[in-house]
Design an enzyme around this catalytic site. Structure first.
Site, PDB file in Angstrom:
ATOM      1  N   PRO A   2       0.806  -1.213   0.000  1.00 31.14           N
ATOM      2  CA  PRO A   2       0.000   0.000   0.000  1.00 31.14           C
ATOM      3  C   PRO A   2       0.846   1.273   0.000  1.00 31.14           C
ATOM      4  CG  PRO A   2      -0.106  -1.100   2.133  1.00 31.14           C
ATOM      5  CD  PRO A   2       0.660  -1.987   1.216  1.00 31.14           C
ATOM      6  N   GLU A   3       0.681   2.061  -1.021  1.00 34.01           N
ATOM      7  CA  GLU A   3       1.288   3.388  -1.073  1.00 34.01           C
ATOM      8  C   GLU A   3       0.134   4.396  -1.080  1.00 34.01           C
ATOM      9  OE1 GLU A   3       4.455   3.598  -4.027  1.00 34.01           O
ATOM     10  OE2 GLU A   3       4.875   1.473  -3.778  1.00 34.01           O
TER      11      GLU A   3
END
Length: 289
Positions: A2-3
């Site tokens: 997750p960015e």
DNA sequence: CAAGGCTCCTGATAGC
DNA sequence: TGCTATCAGGAGCCTT
């Protein structure tokens, strides 16, 4: 992993599904998930129980949910790490293998579950930075604004980038300079900007710095648009990666595949105990340091 | 103070 | 078959 775009999808999910709900019960099933809580799991649960959740906020890859009913300025803060998921699940759904924290609500509706295989993520209840109108929790006061934040200062970023004595990919991953960018979107932004990851930041021209920022912002905006479509009802996001698989990546994970600009095979290089993907023709190695 | 490196963690996969 | 090595990597913390 997750960015920024993936975390923003989660933030929207929380705003839709848990805002306004009052916490009835908190279970911490793995102590590492609340390791940022100085006084431990019991304190975490006690501080959360009975509070009403506000609308989720985000800075870079951090999320926080303001809490009403604990006195002013406390929030539930979260980071997904590498493998964290926040799921809105019916109580009848069997516990996930890596379920770490469960929140039940007084309305008896769906639970909020924090699931995290590699336990790099975590939750905590924390006070806001003193006098901060945005209610930013203290432990993320050092995190820079992200490029989707309306108050991100493009000119200041370009100047700070060029003032650094480091290389450009390191700078992109430095959350105190620009937040939200991780390994995947760093490689994508560098590919779009035709810059090698080891390019010294001090050698970038002002226009190059501005273009790089523009590309980072564009690729994350495009990813968010795709991730947003995969998110619907039961889950805060569908699979914890929230659609980033469906984004057309140009560099990351494409070793040996042809560059979409010039056809040269994309190369993977070991870099800081991880990988960098780049086109050896479009993104030339800098001549010197 | 800035910059860079180490470490946490678990599962998938490759190699012998 | 079963072991070990490698890789995935965000960010706090420590060293230089």
């Amino acid at each position: 992993m997750p960015e920024l775009p993936e975390v923003e999808v989660v933030r929207r999910g929380l705003a839709n599904w848990v805002a306004g709900r009052t916490v009835a019960d908190v279970q911490v099933l793995h102590p590492r998930a609340v390791r940022r809580q100085p006084a431990g799991a019991e304190d975490f649960a006690a501080r959360l129980t009975g509070t009403t959740l506000g609308s989720a906020q985000r800075r870079g890859k951090y999320l926080w949910v303001p809490l009403d009913g604990t006195g002013a300025g406390f929030s539930l803060i979260g980071h997904l790490g590498m493998s964290g998921q926040l799921l809105v699940q019916d109580a009848s759904v069997p516990d996930e293998t890596y379920l770490r924290v469960r929140l039940r609500f007084e309305d008896g509706g769906r639970e909020l579950r924090f699931v995290d295989q590699r336990t790099f993520g975590g939750l905590a209840v924390e006070e806001a930075e003193d006098g901060d109108p945005e209610g930013t929790p203290v432990s993320i006061a050092h995190i820079a604004r992200d490029p989707l934040d309306p108050r991100f200062d493009d000119g200041a970023f370009a100047a700070a980038l060029r003032a650094r004595r480091t290389t450009v990919k390191r700078a992109l991953l430095d959350q105190t300079l620009i937040s939200g960018v991780g390994n995947i979107y760093a490689d994508e932004a560098l590919w779009r900007a035709k810059l090698h990851y080891d390019r010294p930041t001090a050698t970038l021209t002002r226009p190059q710095a501005a273009l790089l920022l523009g590309h980072a912002r564009e690729v994350m905006t495009a990813a968010l648009a795709v991730g947003g479509t995969s998110f619907d009802s039961l889950y805060v996001n569908v699979n914890g990666e929230s659609g980033y698989f469906s984004l057309d990546l140009d560099a990351y994970g494409r070793e040996h595949e042809p560059c979409r600009r010039c056809g040269t095979p994309i190369r993977r290089a070991a870099w800081m105990n991880r990988s960098s993907y780049f086109c050896p023709r479009c993104q030339r190695v800098p001549r010197s340091r």
